[in-house]
Each structure stands twice: as C-alpha cells, then as structure tokens.
Write a protein that holds these residues in place. Structure first.
Motif, short mmCIF file in Angstrom:
data_model
loop_
_atom_site.label_atom_id
_atom_site.label_comp_id
_atom_site.label_asym_id
_atom_site.label_seq_id
_atom_site.Cartn_x
_atom_site.Cartn_y
_atom_site.Cartn_z
N TRP A 183 9.70 61.22 42.58
CA TRP A 183 8.47 60.49 42.87
C TRP A 183 7.44 60.79 41.78
N THR A 184 6.57 59.82 41.54
CA THR A 184 5.55 60.01 40.50
C THR A 184 4.28 59.26 40.85
N TRP A 185 3.22 59.56 40.12
CA TRP A 185 1.93 58.89 40.28
C TRP A 185 1.22 58.94 38.92
N THR A 199 4.87 57.02 44.19
CA THR A 199 5.89 55.99 44.38
C THR A 199 7.22 56.49 43.82
N PRO A 200 8.34 55.96 44.32
CA PRO A 200 9.65 56.37 43.79
C PRO A 200 9.77 56.01 42.32
N PHE A 201 10.39 56.91 41.56
CA PHE A 201 10.63 56.67 40.13
C PHE A 201 12.04 56.13 39.97
N SER A 202 12.13 54.92 39.44
CA SER A 202 13.43 54.26 39.35
C SER A 202 14.25 54.78 38.17
N GLY A 203 15.54 54.62 38.28
CA GLY A 203 16.44 54.98 37.18
C GLY A 203 17.08 56.34 37.34
N LEU A 204 16.65 57.10 38.35
CA LEU A 204 17.21 58.44 38.57
C LEU A 204 17.62 58.58 40.03
N LYS A 205 18.73 59.27 40.27
CA LYS A 205 19.14 59.59 41.63
C LYS A 205 19.99 60.86 41.61
N ASP A 206 20.10 61.48 42.75
CA ASP A 206 20.88 62.71 42.89
C ASP A 206 20.43 63.77 41.88
N TRP A 256 19.30 64.08 31.63
CA TRP A 256 18.57 62.83 31.44
C TRP A 256 17.27 63.10 30.68
N PHE A 257 16.79 62.08 29.96
CA PHE A 257 15.53 62.18 29.20
C PHE A 257 14.74 60.90 29.38
N TRP A 258 13.41 61.04 29.48
CA TRP A 258 12.48 59.91 29.36
C TRP A 258 11.13 60.47 28.94
N GLY A 259 10.25 59.60 28.49
CA GLY A 259 8.95 60.07 28.00
C GLY A 259 8.83 59.88 26.51
N SER A 260 8.20 60.82 25.83
CA SER A 260 7.85 60.63 24.43
C SER A 260 8.77 61.37 23.48
N THR A 261 9.14 60.67 22.38
CA THR A 261 9.64 61.32 21.19
C THR A 261 8.46 61.41 20.22
N VAL A 262 8.61 62.16 19.14
CA VAL A 262 7.46 62.39 18.27
C VAL A 262 7.88 62.38 16.81
N THR A 263 7.04 61.77 15.98
CA THR A 263 7.24 61.77 14.53
C THR A 263 5.91 62.09 13.85
N GLY A 264 5.99 62.53 12.59
CA GLY A 264 4.79 62.83 11.82
C GLY A 264 4.17 64.16 12.22
N TYR A 265 3.17 64.58 11.45
CA TYR A 265 2.51 65.85 11.68
C TYR A 265 1.00 65.70 11.53
N SER A 266 0.29 66.64 12.14
CA SER A 266 -1.17 66.70 12.05
C SER A 266 -1.78 65.35 12.44
N ASP A 304 6.81 56.13 23.33
CA ASP A 304 7.14 56.28 24.74
C ASP A 304 8.46 55.59 25.08
N HIS A 305 9.27 56.27 25.88
CA HIS A 305 10.55 55.75 26.35
C HIS A 305 10.54 55.86 27.88
N PRO A 306 10.02 54.84 28.56
CA PRO A 306 9.81 54.95 30.01
C PRO A 306 11.10 54.90 30.83
N VAL A 307 12.18 54.40 30.24
CA VAL A 307 13.44 54.26 31.00
C VAL A 307 14.33 55.48 30.72
N PRO A 308 14.76 56.21 31.75
CA PRO A 308 15.59 57.39 31.54
C PRO A 308 16.93 57.04 30.89
N VAL A 309 17.36 57.91 29.97
CA VAL A 309 18.69 57.79 29.36
C VAL A 309 19.46 59.07 29.66
#
Length: 411
Positions: A123-125, A145-152, A173-183, A190-195
């Motif tokens: 669940w998330t908000w 609310t329930p977060f879709s794409g994940l179970k068990d 599983w992973f979702w959220g942000s990857t990061v590039t660059g510095y300073s 953002d990658h909102p869909v879990p992989v």
C-alpha cells in the motif's frame, strides 16, 4: 580522538530506532516510544523521554514533506507508527497528536510512504513535495491505496527515491528512480512500474547503497548492480561482492556485511570512515574488513591513543607518538616525511630506526630492513608497526585474544 560511550538507562530492549536530525525516536520491547531532540544551538542531546499517547508500537518511520497549497509554502515532518495490532498511526505536529491511517490494517512493515500487509500486498500514499503539485493534499489526511504490480511480497526497502521488494519466491523487484550525472548535473529518472530482475535469485535481503543495489542470497553471497543509468533493465548485471555472508545492513551510502565467522566487512562510500577500516579513502569497490577495537598496555598500564590501533595484513599499527616515547625512545619526524626513532636496543646498545613513510624504506642502525607491511598515513596521522619497533626497543609483545589486547612488557 577518544570517544566516550554513555549508557541510556531509560532505553532497554530496543526493537527499533530512528534518527533524523534533530529528533531521535526509540521503540522498546514493551512497545513504548521514547524521544529526544538535539539542540540546534549547542548540539547537545537531552535524556530520552516517553512519548505520551502512544503504546503497543512495533516500528516507526519518518520523512519530510512540503507543499504550496493555496500558494502558501508549508513543510513538516511526517511520523508513522506501526502498532502491534497492524494499524498505522501518524503525526505531523511533532508528536503532539496522533491519528490512525484509514485503509491500513494487518500491516507488518513500514518504509516511509509504503506499507506491507500480512497478505503480501503493498500500500502507498503520496509523499508531498512542494515541487510536485500533483502530490498536494491536506497533510492531516492520508489516503492509502493498493500499489499495483506487486503481490506476495515479503519485504520492502525504500531510500526515499528508489525502492526494492522481495517476493515469496525470493525474486527481487525494483521501481522508483535511477540516477545519472553528479552535483548540479544530477538527474533522476522515475520508473513507476516495478520490474523483476532475472539475473539474481534466492534473495533474502537487499538495500539501495549510493547508486547500487546490494542483495544477499540464501547461499551467503552478496551481489551488486548499478542504478546509475537512464533506465533499469530486468536483466541488469549483478556482480559478486562477497561469499560466506550471513547478514547485511545498509547505511545509505555503504553496507556492512557479517561473515559466517563473525567478522564484519564494509563496502561503498567511506568518506567519514564509515566502513571502520581505519582510513578516510572516499570509497572502496571491494569489501574491506572492519577493524576490531584493540587496546594496548605497557607493563600492565593501559595506553590511551589519540587514534585507535589499525590492523593491516595481520599486523597492528599505532600512531607515531602514542607509545614509543613511553618506552624511552625519542621520535623525530622530518619535512620529507621520514621518521627517526632513537633509543636503546635489547642488548643495551644504541638503536636508530629510520623509516621513510612515503616508500616504506627502513633501516636499523644503518642496515636495510624489509617490512612486510609498510607504514602509512591516515588523515594526517602516521602509523608505525607496533611489534617491529617495540621488539627492536627490547620489549616483549603478547597478543591476548580473549581481551582483544596487546600486552607489552619491558624492563
């Protein structure tokens, strides 16, 4: 620098601890919550005091929020408390009042604005951000609310930007942000869909560490994969970091691993000596052993060091001027970083040891000697080999493993 450890008598049988300057929160085995707020004026921390109105708490989570509702900027600290009955309560007025979060029941884990239910659902908000208008809402109200794409799901991990989950089949599983660059050029994608990752299995624990995913598997192996990319791929490459590991603990920019033999090893950023390796090297790409606290005594008297003993390749090194003067030696240090130690040898003859701390070249009374591990410098402090120099000065050196103490005796 000497560090004094002071017990906190009011905190016993802790089950959870959260610290986000200036407030610190502790949960006891009885479900009570204690807090202390560090003074921003003199940086002192008063005794912990119980938080009234809270009981049967199992865990706590906290994070910062802000918005610009009605074009007025507001910011606050969000506190979340997971109770033993699976309900979640929140406070946004620095623990003055608490309200239950609707829709959340049978919760077993909190990770900031994510909650894991006993049935494996997530669940998330919204995490309100003044730069993201679509997250704005009344801060007093949380709508989970329930977060879709994940179970068990069996475990969650969230560093505020990137998230991990381990499911019942030990997949990662992973979702959220990857990061590039510095300073100033740092960019988050953002990658909102879990992989789910195909390159790793049997995962039992995982963390986001700086720009990497670090995962422990059931066969005692630790792997790392980078999130320093525009996108995350299900077939991301996981590289083996260590084997024979029984547990890991992430620290944001580093991870500490405990091996099956009980030793601790660190990996990642070490800017403030977080890895306990005895250096301030910015980071380590390979795991390094955490130093055990070692005390030193001379003829039964404990020796106080400005900096602790550092072990390298099984040999112990100590700060330049911490001990040898107490053994009757005279220490000299030249501008070209050469140490000269003069004293009396075991056979009562004059002794001169010259050590070049840059290249390790060493002579004893003019004769060249090869040191198994050369001296080194850490944060401006020169470290010299304890046993080699002590024995040259006629001392007897014993290692007392049960006490983690080096006992030096000399007449």
């Amino acid at each position: 620098m000497a560090i004094e450890v002071t017990p906190v008598p009011e905190l016993k049988e802790l089950t959870n601890f959260q610290s986000r300057y200036p407030r610190h929160l502790a949960v006891t085995g009885e479900g009570a919550v204690y807090t202390s707020v560090t003074s921003t004026d003199d940086n002192t921390t008063p005794p912990f005091a119980p938080v009234p109105g809270l009981d049967h708490v199992a865990a706590v989570s906290q994070y910062s929020e802000s918005n610009k509702l009605n074009n007025k900027f507001s910011d606050w600290q969000r506190y979340l408390f997971l109770k033993t009955d699976g309900t979640v309560w929140t406070s946004i007025d620095e623990l003055a009042t608490f309200t239950p979060v609707p829709n959340l029941k049978d919760i077993v884990q909190l990770e900031q604005n994510y909650a894991l239910s006993k049935d494996g659902s997530v669940w998330t908000w919204p995490d309100q951000d003044s730069y993201v208008p679509e997250t704005y809402s009344d801060p007093a109200q949380i709508t989970a609310t329930p977060f879709s794409g994940l179970k068990d799901i069996r475990a969650l991990y969230n560093n505020g930007r990137s998230r991990l989950a381990v499911d019942g089949q030990s997949h990662l599983w992973f979702w959220g942000s990857t990061v590039t660059g510095y300073s100033d050029g740092t960019t988050y994608q953002d990658h909102p869909v879990p992989v789910v990752f195909s390159g790793i299995s049997k995962v039992t624990d995982a963390y986001i560490v700086e720009r990497s995913i670090v995962a422990l598997t059931s066969d005692g192996k630790v792997y790392a994969a980078s999130i320093a990319a525009d996108r995350i791929s299900p077939d991301a490459k996981f590289t083996l970091l260590a084997s024979g590991i029984q547990s890991i603990k992430g620290g944001g920019r580093h991870v500490i691993m405990q091996k099956n033999d009980g030793t601790l090893w660190g990996w990642g950023v070490n800017k403030n000596a977080e890895l306990g390796y005895g250096t301030y090297e910015f980071s380590y790409k390979e795991p390094v052993p955490m130093q055990k606290p070692i005390s030193v005594s001379l003829n039964g008297e404990s020796i106080a060091f400005t900096n602790g003993v550092i072990t390298r390749n099984g040999q112990n090194f100590i700060p330049l001027r911490s001990l040898f003067t107490k053994m009757g030696a005279t220490i000299g240090y030249s501008m070209d970083k050469v140490v000269t130690i003069t004293g009396t040898a075991a056979d009562k003859t004059p002794l001169t040891i010259v050590i070049n701390t840059v290249n390790g070249a060493t002579t004893v009374n003019g004769k060249s000697v090869t040191l198994a591990t050369p001296p080194f410098v850490v944060n401006g402090t020169v470290y010299l080999p304890l046993r080699f120099i002590s024995e040259q000065l006629g001392a007897k050196v014993d290692w007392l493993p049960q006490e983690s103490r080096i006992a030096i005796s000399m007449k």
